[in-house]
Design a protein around this motif. Structure first.
Motif, short mmCIF file in Angstrom:
data_model
loop_
_atom_site.label_atom_id
_atom_site.label_comp_id
_atom_site.label_asym_id
_atom_site.label_seq_id
_atom_site.Cartn_x
_atom_site.Cartn_y
_atom_site.Cartn_z
N GLU A 1 0.86 -1.15 0.04
CA GLU A 1 -0.03 -0.07 -0.03
C GLU A 1 0.85 1.31 0.04
O GLU A 1 0.67 2.16 -0.65
CB GLU A 1 -1.04 -0.16 1.17
CG GLU A 1 -2.00 0.90 1.25
CD GLU A 1 -2.83 0.85 2.66
OE1 GLU A 1 -3.20 1.82 2.90
OE2 GLU A 1 -3.08 -0.29 3.02
N LEU A 2 1.84 1.26 0.69
CA LEU A 2 2.90 2.37 0.61
C LEU A 2 3.69 2.66 -0.48
O LEU A 2 3.96 3.73 -0.94
CB LEU A 2 3.87 2.40 2.07
CG LEU A 2 3.12 2.34 3.44
CD1 LEU A 2 3.99 2.12 4.56
CD2 LEU A 2 2.50 3.87 3.56
N ALA A 3 4.13 1.31 -0.97
CA ALA A 3 4.93 1.62 -2.38
C ALA A 3 3.88 2.24 -3.47
O ALA A 3 4.27 2.98 -4.13
CB ALA A 3 5.27 0.25 -2.80
N GLU A 4 2.47 1.87 -3.34
CA GLU A 4 1.65 2.15 -4.35
C GLU A 4 1.37 3.69 -4.05
O GLU A 4 1.49 4.72 -5.11
CB GLU A 4 0.38 1.70 -4.00
CG GLU A 4 0.20 0.16 -4.87
CD GLU A 4 -1.21 -0.35 -4.74
OE1 GLU A 4 -2.15 0.11 -4.50
OE2 GLU A 4 -1.24 -1.71 -5.06
N HIS A 5 1.37 4.21 -2.94
CA HIS A 5 1.40 5.84 -2.63
C HIS A 5 2.61 6.41 -3.12
O HIS A 5 2.41 7.42 -3.59
CB HIS A 5 1.00 5.96 -0.99
CG HIS A 5 1.17 7.36 -0.64
ND1 HIS A 5 0.03 8.00 -0.69
CD2 HIS A 5 2.10 8.11 0.05
CE1 HIS A 5 0.43 9.26 -0.26
NE2 HIS A 5 1.45 9.25 0.18
#
Length: 190
Positions: A107-111
């Motif tokens: 989720e953080l990498a997508e962000h």
């Protein structure tokens, strides 16, 4: 007379062909899936594209069953972000000191890259340890996957680290629609 000789020779040759035993068909041995790597470290480069958006970063990734740690750096080696995850969730620290929390590193990498991409699947895909539902469309002579479709994503293994069946991928292209991730791994430490 010449005609009789040619007919006799032809009969002899055709008879010889018919008496040769036909070798059994060679069958490809069944390929067992490689065991999942529960722990590895890689250093390399990651390029993410989605339509007009593009990012190219250096990446150091330490993966373990209990969590992941990613360090993304810019072209000159300066740190852009560090993502750490464990069973309790994930935290991202940006170069300016800001912290962002989420349920997962994916989720953080997508962000970070502002793209919806399959970061949660990367531990399996990057090591060519594919889940059971993956559709392997093409393999190399060692039985290693070359082209796979999994969950709507196409994973292409463009290069391996060597010519042994147990060698790991070096260059991987993952794409669906306009979204593309290319990972080039300079160093593996399984």
């Amino acid at each position: 007379m010449k005609r009789v000789f040619v007919l006799s020779l032809l009969t002899l040759l055709l008879g010889g062909c018919a008496s040769q035993p036909v070798p059994p068909a060679l069958s490809m041995p069944s390929i067992e899936p490689a065991p999942l790597l529960s722990r590895f470290e890689i250093d390399g480069r990651l390029q993410v594209k989605d339509g007009d958006k593009t990012a190219a970063v250096g990446v150091e990734w330490m993966h373990a069953e209990e969590g992941d740690e990613w360090l993304f750096s810019g072209p000159l080696g300066q740190g852009l972000a560090r993502i750490q995850s464990d069973p309790d969730g994930a935290r991202m620290t940006l170069a300016d000191g800001r912290r962002i929390e989420a349920l997962s590193a994916a989720e953080l990498a997508e962000h970070l890259f502002d793209v919806h991409a399959p970061f949660a699947q990367l531990p399996r895909w990057v090591s060519a340890r594919l889940p059971g539902g993956a559709d392997v469309r093409e393999r190399d002579g060692f039985g290693r996957p070359l082209r796979v479709v999994d969950q709507g994503w196409t994973i292409e293994y463009l290069e391996y680290t060597g010519d042994s069946p147990s060698d790991l991928p070096r260059k991987i292209d993952i794409h669906r629609g306009e979204t593309r991730l290319r990972l080039i791994i300079d160093t593996w430490n399984p």
